[in-house]
Design a protein around this motif. Structure first.
Motif, PDB file in Angstrom:
ATOM      1  N   TRP A  21       0.816  -1.212   0.000  1.00 16.62           N
ATOM      2  CA  TRP A  21       0.000   0.000   0.000  1.00 16.62           C
ATOM      3  C   TRP A  21       0.850   1.263   0.000  1.00 16.62           C
ATOM      4  O   TRP A  21       0.388   2.322  -0.446  1.00 16.62           O
ATOM      5  N   LEU A  22       2.076   1.185   0.464  1.00 21.93           N
ATOM      6  CA  LEU A  22       2.979   2.336   0.367  1.00 21.93           C
ATOM      7  C   LEU A  22       3.507   2.517  -1.052  1.00 21.93           C
ATOM      8  O   LEU A  22       3.840   3.619  -1.463  1.00 21.93           O
TER       9      LEU A  22
ATOM     10  N   PRO B 254       0.539   4.548  -4.218  1.00 22.57           N
ATOM     11  CA  PRO B 254       0.299   5.955  -4.539  1.00 22.57           C
ATOM     12  C   PRO B 254       1.559   6.660  -5.041  1.00 22.57           C
ATOM     13  O   PRO B 254       2.686   6.177  -4.857  1.00 22.57           O
TER      14      PRO B 254
ATOM     15  N   GLU C 185       4.541   9.115  -4.934  1.00 16.74           N
ATOM     16  CA  GLU C 185       5.340   9.473  -3.753  1.00 16.74           C
ATOM     17  C   GLU C 185       5.059  10.885  -3.269  1.00 16.74           C
ATOM     18  O   GLU C 185       5.215  11.184  -2.093  1.00 16.74           O
TER      19      GLU C 185
ATOM     20  N   THR D  83       2.258  12.241  -2.945  1.00 17.18           N
ATOM     21  CA  THR D  83       1.044  12.272  -2.127  1.00 17.18           C
ATOM     22  C   THR D  83       1.230  11.574  -0.779  1.00 17.18           C
ATOM     23  O   THR D  83       0.358  11.670   0.074  1.00 17.18           O
ATOM     24  N   LEU D  84       2.346  10.877  -0.613  1.00 17.99           N
ATOM     25  CA  LEU D  84       2.611  10.213   0.666  1.00 17.99           C
ATOM     26  C   LEU D  84       2.992  11.233   1.715  1.00 17.99           C
ATOM     27  O   LEU D  84       3.647  12.235   1.427  1.00 17.99           O
TER      28      LEU D  84
ATOM     29  N   ASN E  84       5.434   8.219   5.951  1.00 22.76           N
ATOM     30  CA  ASN E  84       5.301   7.092   5.026  1.00 22.76           C
ATOM     31  C   ASN E  84       6.385   7.132   3.948  1.00 22.76           C
ATOM     32  O   ASN E  84       6.883   6.100   3.528  1.00 22.76           O
ATOM     33  N   ARG E  85       6.732   8.316   3.492  1.00 23.17           N
ATOM     34  CA  ARG E  85       7.780   8.454   2.475  1.00 23.17           C
ATOM     35  C   ARG E  85       9.119   7.982   3.033  1.00 23.17           C
ATOM     36  O   ARG E  85       9.868   7.265   2.366  1.00 23.17           O
TER      37      ARG E  85
ATOM     38  N   LEU F 288       9.027   4.155   3.272  1.00 19.40           N
ATOM     39  CA  LEU F 288       9.196   3.535   1.961  1.00 19.40           C
ATOM     40  C   LEU F 288      10.651   3.624   1.510  1.00 19.40           C
ATOM     41  O   LEU F 288      11.211   2.656   0.988  1.00 19.40           O
TER      42      LEU F 288
ATOM     43  N   HIS G   9       8.926  -1.176  -6.903  1.00 19.13           N
ATOM     44  CA  HIS G   9       8.348   0.158  -6.734  1.00 19.13           C
ATOM     45  C   HIS G   9       8.509   0.984  -8.001  1.00 19.13           C
ATOM     46  O   HIS G   9       7.568   1.654  -8.440  1.00 19.13           O
TER      47      HIS G   9
END
Length: 130
Positions: free
Chosen positions: A8-9, A12, A14, A16-17, A21-22, A25, A39
């Motif tokens: 889920w990471l 989207p 990057e 918008t993370l 979360n960024r 990841l 990725h």
């Protein structure tokens, strides 16, 4: 962190993370080259789908097939079988979304009335819902 959370990471964009979360990841990608490759391929596929770029599809399919990642290779093979339909969906602006929505609503009404209502009542509910 579970595999599902990592997936889920990766989906989207990057930008918008959130910051946390960024960073998470980035840390996962630094530890595992396969995750980093997956990725990159995931982001490029999402980009070509969002920007509707059918000309980039062949290159992406070749990259995914040659990646050595079993799940992406299987996904690419499946897309290759339906390549003509996928390219048409990227080129054409037509959508059957409204039709699918109506069908879904009719099925929902049918499930709600199952075993409790006659066909006449179901017909009336479908006509009123439309």
């Amino acid at each position: 962190m579970t595999l599902r959370q990592v997936v889920w990471l990766m989906l989207p964009d990057e930008t918008t993370l959130g910051c946390q979360n960024r960073d998470l990841l980035t840390a996962v990608k630094a530890r595992c080259e396969a995750v980093s490759m997956a990725h990159g391929l995931t982001q490029s596929f999402m980009h070509l789908m969002r920007k509707r770029q059918p000309e980039a599809l062949t290159g992406w399919l070749e990259q995914a097939s040659g990646s050595g990642l079993p799940d992406l290779v299987t996904f690419a093979r499946g897309l290759e079988r339906d390549k003509d339909a996928l390219e048409a969906s990227l080129r054409l602006s037509w959508s059957n979304g409204p039709t699918e929505g109506v069908v879904n609503k009719i099925k929902l009404l049918g499930r709600q009335a199952y075993g409790r209502a006659s066909f006449a009542l179901l017909r009336q509910r479908v006509l009123l819902a439309a």
